[in-house]
Design an enzyme around this catalytic site. Structure first.
Site, PDB file in Angstrom:
ATOM      1  N   ASP A  69       3.711   4.377   7.655  1.00 16.33           N
ATOM      2  CA  ASP A  69       2.658   5.676   7.553  1.00 16.33           C
ATOM      3  C   ASP A  69       2.720   6.245   8.938  1.00 16.33           C
ATOM      4  O   ASP A  69       3.076   5.574   9.976  1.00 16.33           O
ATOM      5  CB  ASP A  69       1.238   5.506   6.877  1.00 16.33           C
ATOM      6  CG  ASP A  69       0.321   6.743   6.922  1.00 16.33           C
ATOM      7  OD1 ASP A  69       0.613   7.397   6.941  1.00 16.33           O
ATOM      8  OD2 ASP A  69      -0.996   6.471   7.149  1.00 16.33           O
ATOM      9  N   SER A  70       1.930   7.228   9.199  1.00 14.19           N
ATOM     10  CA  SER A  70       1.769   7.837  10.598  1.00 14.19           C
ATOM     11  C   SER A  70       0.655   7.136  11.334  1.00 14.19           C
ATOM     12  O   SER A  70       0.394   7.608  12.314  1.00 14.19           O
ATOM     13  CB  SER A  70       1.357   9.491  10.499  1.00 14.19           C
ATOM     14  OG  SER A  70       0.364   9.363   9.786  1.00 14.19           O
ATOM     15  N   TYR A 101       1.632  13.608  10.950  1.00 18.31           N
ATOM     16  CA  TYR A 101       2.947  14.113  10.454  1.00 18.31           C
ATOM     17  C   TYR A 101       2.456  15.484   9.830  1.00 18.31           C
ATOM     18  O   TYR A 101       3.498  16.282   9.440  1.00 18.31           O
ATOM     19  CB  TYR A 101       3.518  13.175   9.388  1.00 18.31           C
ATOM     20  CG  TYR A 101       4.078  11.784   9.695  1.00 18.31           C
ATOM     21  CD1 TYR A 101       4.291  11.417  11.170  1.00 18.31           C
ATOM     22  CD2 TYR A 101       4.552  10.980   8.874  1.00 18.31           C
ATOM     23  CE1 TYR A 101       4.912  10.311  11.404  1.00 18.31           C
ATOM     24  CE2 TYR A 101       5.205   9.801   9.166  1.00 18.31           C
ATOM     25  CZ  TYR A 101       5.238   9.686  10.346  1.00 18.31           C
ATOM     26  OH  TYR A 101       5.958   8.452  10.815  1.00 18.31           O
ATOM     27  N   GLY A 102       1.400  15.521   9.549  1.00 16.94           N
ATOM     28  CA  GLY A 102       0.844  16.706   8.761  1.00 16.94           C
ATOM     29  C   GLY A 102       1.125  18.118   9.069  1.00 16.94           C
ATOM     30  O   GLY A 102       1.408  18.959   8.239  1.00 16.94           O
ATOM     31  N   CYS A 127       2.638   7.414   2.828  1.00 19.38           N
ATOM     32  CA  CYS A 127       2.229   8.479   3.316  1.00 19.38           C
ATOM     33  C   CYS A 127       2.628   9.454   2.465  1.00 19.38           C
ATOM     34  O   CYS A 127       3.752   9.819   2.264  1.00 19.38           O
ATOM     35  CB  CYS A 127       2.832   8.881   5.041  1.00 19.38           C
ATOM     36  SG  CYS A 127       2.545  10.577   5.555  1.00 19.38           S
ATOM     37  N   ASN A 128       1.590  10.392   2.105  1.00 11.11           N
ATOM     38  CA  ASN A 128       2.070  11.470   1.097  1.00 11.11           C
ATOM     39  C   ASN A 128       3.020  12.607   1.649  1.00 11.11           C
ATOM     40  O   ASN A 128       3.657  13.349   1.305  1.00 11.11           O
ATOM     41  CB  ASN A 128       0.621  11.991   0.604  1.00 11.11           C
ATOM     42  CG  ASN A 128      -0.306  11.331  -0.320  1.00 11.11           C
ATOM     43  OD1 ASN A 128       0.313  11.192  -1.532  1.00 11.11           O
ATOM     44  ND2 ASN A 128      -0.928  10.454   0.142  1.00 11.11           N
ATOM     45  N   THR A 129       2.396  12.822   2.980  1.00  8.51           N
ATOM     46  CA  THR A 129       3.196  13.917   3.667  1.00  8.51           C
ATOM     47  C   THR A 129       4.695  13.525   3.999  1.00  8.51           C
ATOM     48  O   THR A 129       5.785  14.378   3.496  1.00  8.51           O
ATOM     49  CB  THR A 129       2.847  14.153   5.084  1.00  8.51           C
ATOM     50  OG1 THR A 129       1.188  14.340   4.880  1.00  8.51           O
ATOM     51  CG2 THR A 129       3.097  15.454   5.692  1.00  8.51           C
ATOM     52  N   CYS A 134      -4.037  11.930   0.655  1.00 11.20           N
ATOM     53  CA  CYS A 134      -3.562  11.716   1.992  1.00 11.20           C
ATOM     54  C   CYS A 134      -4.072  10.061   2.056  1.00 11.20           C
ATOM     55  O   CYS A 134      -5.210   9.949   1.793  1.00 11.20           O
ATOM     56  CB  CYS A 134      -4.217  12.291   3.231  1.00 11.20           C
ATOM     57  SG  CYS A 134      -3.842  11.550   4.834  1.00 11.20           S
ATOM     58  N   THR A 135      -3.252   9.160   2.539  1.00  7.19           N
ATOM     59  CA  THR A 135      -3.584   7.673   2.494  1.00  7.19           C
ATOM     60  C   THR A 135      -4.746   7.299   3.483  1.00  7.19           C
ATOM     61  O   THR A 135      -5.263   6.376   3.298  1.00  7.19           O
ATOM     62  CB  THR A 135      -2.339   7.074   2.732  1.00  7.19           C
ATOM     63  OG1 THR A 135      -1.635   7.299   3.851  1.00  7.19           O
ATOM     64  CG2 THR A 135      -1.384   7.054   1.646  1.00  7.19           C
ATOM     65  N   HIS A 136      -4.918   8.273   4.522  1.00  7.41           N
ATOM     66  CA  HIS A 136      -5.819   8.144   5.314  1.00  7.41           C
ATOM     67  C   HIS A 136      -7.200   8.221   4.563  1.00  7.41           C
ATOM     68  O   HIS A 136      -8.322   7.697   5.109  1.00  7.41           O
ATOM     69  CB  HIS A 136      -6.151   9.085   6.647  1.00  7.41           C
ATOM     70  CG  HIS A 136      -4.929   8.574   7.666  1.00  7.41           C
ATOM     71  ND1 HIS A 136      -3.552   8.765   7.648  1.00  7.41           N
ATOM     72  CD2 HIS A 136      -5.033   8.059   8.871  1.00  7.41           C
ATOM     73  CE1 HIS A 136      -3.196   8.259   8.509  1.00  7.41           C
ATOM     74  NE2 HIS A 136      -3.866   8.019   9.383  1.00  7.41           N
TER      75      HIS A 136
HETATM   76  N1  DGL Z   1      -1.440   9.419   5.792  1.00  4.06           N
HETATM   77  C1  DGL Z   1      -0.713  10.793   5.763  1.00  4.06           C
HETATM   78  C2  DGL Z   1      -0.436  11.221   4.361  1.00  4.06           C
HETATM   79  O1  DGL Z   1      -0.848  10.477   3.538  1.00  4.06           O
HETATM   80  C3  DGL Z   1      -0.929  11.764   6.667  1.00  4.06           C
HETATM   81  C4  DGL Z   1      -1.448  11.826   8.036  1.00  4.06           C
HETATM   82  C5  DGL Z   1      -0.937  12.555   8.898  1.00  4.06           C
HETATM   83  O2  DGL Z   1      -0.823  13.823   9.013  1.00  4.06           O
HETATM   84  O3  DGL Z   1      -0.064  12.063   9.555  1.00  4.06           O
HETATM   85  O4  DGL Z   1      -0.218  12.392   4.212  1.00  4.06           O
END
Ligand code: DGL
Length: 257
Positions: A9-10, A41-42, A72-74, A179-181
Site C-alpha cells: 500500500d502507499s 497515490y490518490g 490499496c484501492n487506488t 480506501c484501505t486507510h
Molecule cells: N490506501 C490507499 C487506497 O486504498 C490510498 C492512499 C493514498 O492516496 O495513497 O486507496
C-alpha cells in the site's frame, strides 16, 4: 509452500487488509511493503502509479513472494490490469471498494462512498458503480484524508471529518470505506456521521478470495508455522518515521487478532 505473500500500500492503510488475511490464513508468512516515500497515490497520474507499483511488485517477486496483494484501492484501480498482464505467473489479488456488498446486503439505504480522488475517477470504479448503483449514493473524493491518517494526527483527522462529513450527518446509513486507510478511523467517522451507520470494506472478501486462489493452485502453506513471519518494510527516507510507522503497524495488527 512457505514463501511469503507480498502485500503493499502507499503507507500503513493496507494493514487493515493484512489483518483480515492473517485471520483466515494464520499459517502463512508475509512481507508488508508500506510505500510511505510515495504517499499519497490518490492524487498521482495513472502512469506514475503504474510505474511505482511495477517496481514494488518486482521487488516482492525478488523477495520470493508466491502471491501479491494490492492492498490499496487506488493502486488496484489504476495498475492491477497492467500488473496482471505483465506478471502472468504470479497471482495478483486486488482490493476494490465494497460497493457490491451494499447492493447485496443493504440496497435500499442511502450510501456514502468515501475513497481517494483517483479511485472515484477511475474507469474500474465507474464500471462497478454503474453495475451496482442503488441510486441513493453520494461519491465523496476525500482528498488529503489518507495523508492525515498516515500522519496519525487525531485533531487534524477530526477537523477534516467534521468539515467534510458534516453535511451527511444523519442522512446516510451505509458507508463504503473505499480506501484501505479509512478503516483505521471508523470510530471518528461514526462520530461525524451518527451511530446508525453500517460500514462496508473490501478486506474480508479479498482475504477469502486470496485463500480460494491459493487453495485452487495448491499454494497454501501446509507446514506447521509456529514462528509466523510478518516483515514490515517502510520506504520513508526518515528513520524516525519508519520506526513510528512500524510501531503503529504491529500495534494495529496484533489488536484483537
Ligand atoms: N490506501 C490507499 C487506497 O486504498 C490510498 C492512499 C493514498 O492516496 O495513497 O486507496
Amino acid at each position: 509452500m512457505d514463501e511469503p505473500i507480498g502485500i503493499f500500500d502507499s503507507g500503513i492503510g493496507g494493514v487493515t487488509v493484512l489483518k483480515e488475511i492473517v485471520k483466515i490464513l494464520p499459517k502463512e508468512n508475509y512481507i508488508y511493503y508500506s510505500d510511505s516515500a510515495n504517499n499519497p497515490y490518490g492524487d498521482k497520474k495513472d502512469s506514475e502509479i503504474i510505474e511505482i507499483c511495477d517496481k514494488i511488485v518486482n521487488k516482492l517477486i525478488n523477495e520470493k513472494c508466491k502471491a501479491i496483494v494490492i492492498a490499496c484501492n487506488t493502486a488496484s484501480a489504476k495498475a492491477s490490469k497492467y500488473l496482471r498482464e505483465k506478471y502472468k505467473n504470479i497471482p495478483i489479488i486486488a482490493i476494490e471498494p465494497a460497493y457490491k456488498m451494499v447492493y447485496d446486503n443493504s440496497y435500499e439505504k442511502p450510501t456514502l462512498v468515501m475513497a481517494t480522488k483517483g479511485t472515484i475517477e477511475s474507469e474500474k470504479f465507474n464500471l462497478l458503480f454503474k453495475k451496482y448503483n442503488n441510486h441513493k449514493t453520494y461519491l465523496l473524493p476525500c482528498i488529503g484524508l489518507a495523508d492525515i491518517i498516515e500522519s496519525g494526527d487525531t485533531n487534524k483527522i477530526k477537523n477534516y471529518l467534521n468539515k467534510n462529513l458534516g453535511i451527511y450527518k444523519n442522512r446516510i446509513e451505509n458507508v463504503v470505506l473505499g480506501c484501505t486507510h479509512y478503516p483505521l478511523i471508523k470510530k471518528e467517522i461514526m462520530q461525524s456521521l451518527g451511530d446508525e451507520i453500517q460500514f462496508f470494506d473490501g478486506a474480508t472478501s479479498l482475504a477469502r478470495h486470496l485463500k480460494n486462489i491459493l487453495e485452487e493452485k495448491e499454494m497454501l502453506n501446509k507446514k506447521k508455522n509456529k514462528n509466523q513471519n510478518i516483515i514490515f518494510i517502510d520506504t520513508s527516507t526518515k528513520k524516525d518515521i519508519r520506526v513510528l510507522k512500524e510501531k503503529r503497524f504491529y500495534e494495529y495488527l496484533k489488536k484483537d487478532l
